[in-house]
Write an enzyme that holds these catalytic residues in place. Structure first.
Site, PDB file in Angstrom:
ATOM      1  N   HIS A  82       0.835  -1.220   0.000  1.00 23.10           N
ATOM      2  CA  HIS A  82       0.000   0.000   0.000  1.00 23.10           C
ATOM      3  C   HIS A  82       0.868   1.269   0.000  1.00 23.10           C
ATOM      4  CE1 HIS A  82      -3.085  -3.011   0.747  1.00 23.10           C
ATOM      5  NE2 HIS A  82      -2.278  -3.484   1.671  1.00 23.10           N
ATOM      6  N   HIS A 150       2.656  -7.022   4.866  1.00 24.85           N
ATOM      7  CA  HIS A 150       1.271  -6.550   5.018  1.00 24.85           C
ATOM      8  C   HIS A 150       0.774  -6.808   6.437  1.00 24.85           C
ATOM      9  CE1 HIS A 150       0.132  -5.749   0.733  1.00 24.85           C
ATOM     10  NE2 HIS A 150       1.256  -6.446   0.559  1.00 24.85           N
ATOM     11  N   GLU A 213       1.609 -11.588   6.526  1.00 30.29           N
ATOM     12  CA  GLU A 213       0.506 -10.863   7.192  1.00 30.29           C
ATOM     13  C   GLU A 213       0.785 -10.968   8.685  1.00 30.29           C
ATOM     14  OE1 GLU A 213      -2.052  -9.224   5.866  1.00 30.29           O
ATOM     15  OE2 GLU A 213      -2.173  -9.944   3.793  1.00 30.29           O
TER      16      GLU A 213
HETATM   17 ZN   LIG Z   1      -2.189  -5.265   2.644  1.00 28.74          ZN
END
Ligand SMILES: [Zn+2]
Length: 250
Positions: A82, A150, A213
């Site tokens: 992002h 992430h 993640e």
């Molecule tokens: Zn992400």
């Protein structure tokens, strides 16, 4: 009449099976099965995507220095997810784009300070970077492997913990995802596993790739941890140590 009774009976069995499957899945996962990150079909591939090279690099043995195609010291591309106009997941007072940028910079610094590696980042500030640009960059610098960072999120606050990903059927991707997972897991009590997914950055990088993640922004405990410098530094170090194990074998 007979036919309709059979139909009713079979529907009953199907609904029973579905119920059992859902319950088992909920107990095991307690949340989403696959993280909500951009998939391979949301944008066209970068022009320098080379599926033949991807296949070839996926099978090479990094520890076999006699036959390995490149120098012993790796080129690593870190990819903080992002950025800029895309905050990623937002919750509990923090944004995914800020957290993963900080972890990636700390991981880069650890790698450079401790290992003979060349480290590039797809972004090192809060800027918008397309998926095509991220993968095209990694392909253009000839990275030996790619690590995308992430933070997870879900519609309820219960799911928490760690998971890492690689592309479907990727041999070296699986090794990289497992090496980083095995180091990162000391930071988590909930371990969600090493998984396969068709994320864009995993498919269109020409080299072995993983996507981590590290916790859920939607979970209060995970978010509170991620908000601390100490926790982020630990993750950065563990990521780097996992990369070291992947490349050097220890
Ligand atoms: Zn992400």
């Amino acid at each position: 009449m007979k036919k309709s009774k059979m139909f009713v009976a079979s529907m009953f069995c199907v609904s029973l099976l579905c119920g059992a499957t859902t319950t088992m899945a909920e107990k095991k996962e307690s949340g989403p099965v696959i993280a909500d990150e951009p998939m391979w079909n949301v944008a066209p591939p970068p022009t320098n995507y080379n599926p033949i090279l991807k296949e070839q690099l996926d099978k090479e043995n990094a520890q076999d220095k006699n036959t390995f195609r490149v120098a012993a010291n790796p080129i690593i591309v870190l990819d903080p997810g992002h950025g800029g106009t895309d905050p990623g997941a937002v919750g509990n007072g923090i944004k995914e784009k800020d957290i993963v940028l900080d972890i990636a910079k700390r991981s880069r610094d650890y790698l450079i300070a401790n290992y003979p590696a060349t480290v590039y980042m797809t972004r090192s500030t809060d800027t918008t970077v397309s998926l095509e640009s991220r993968t095209a960059y990694a392909n253009s610098v000839g990275a030996n492997f790619f690590v995308s960072m992430h933070i997870n999120s879900y519609s309820t606050s219960t799911p928490n913990g760690l998971e890492t990903y690689h592309y479907y059927g990727s041999t070296n991707g699986s090794r990289l995802a497992t090496s980083t997972y095995n180091k990162l897991k000391s930071s988590y009590s909930t371990l969600r596993g090493v998984k396969e997914a068709g994320f864009y950055v995993l498919k269109y990088t020409n080299m072995p790739a993983t996507l981590g993640e590290t916790g859920f922004i939607s979970n209060a405990t995970d978010a509170a941890n991620l908000a601390t410098t100490t926790f982020r530094q630990n993750l950065a170090t563990q990521y780097a140590q996992g990369m070291h194990e992947y490349w050097w074998g220890f």
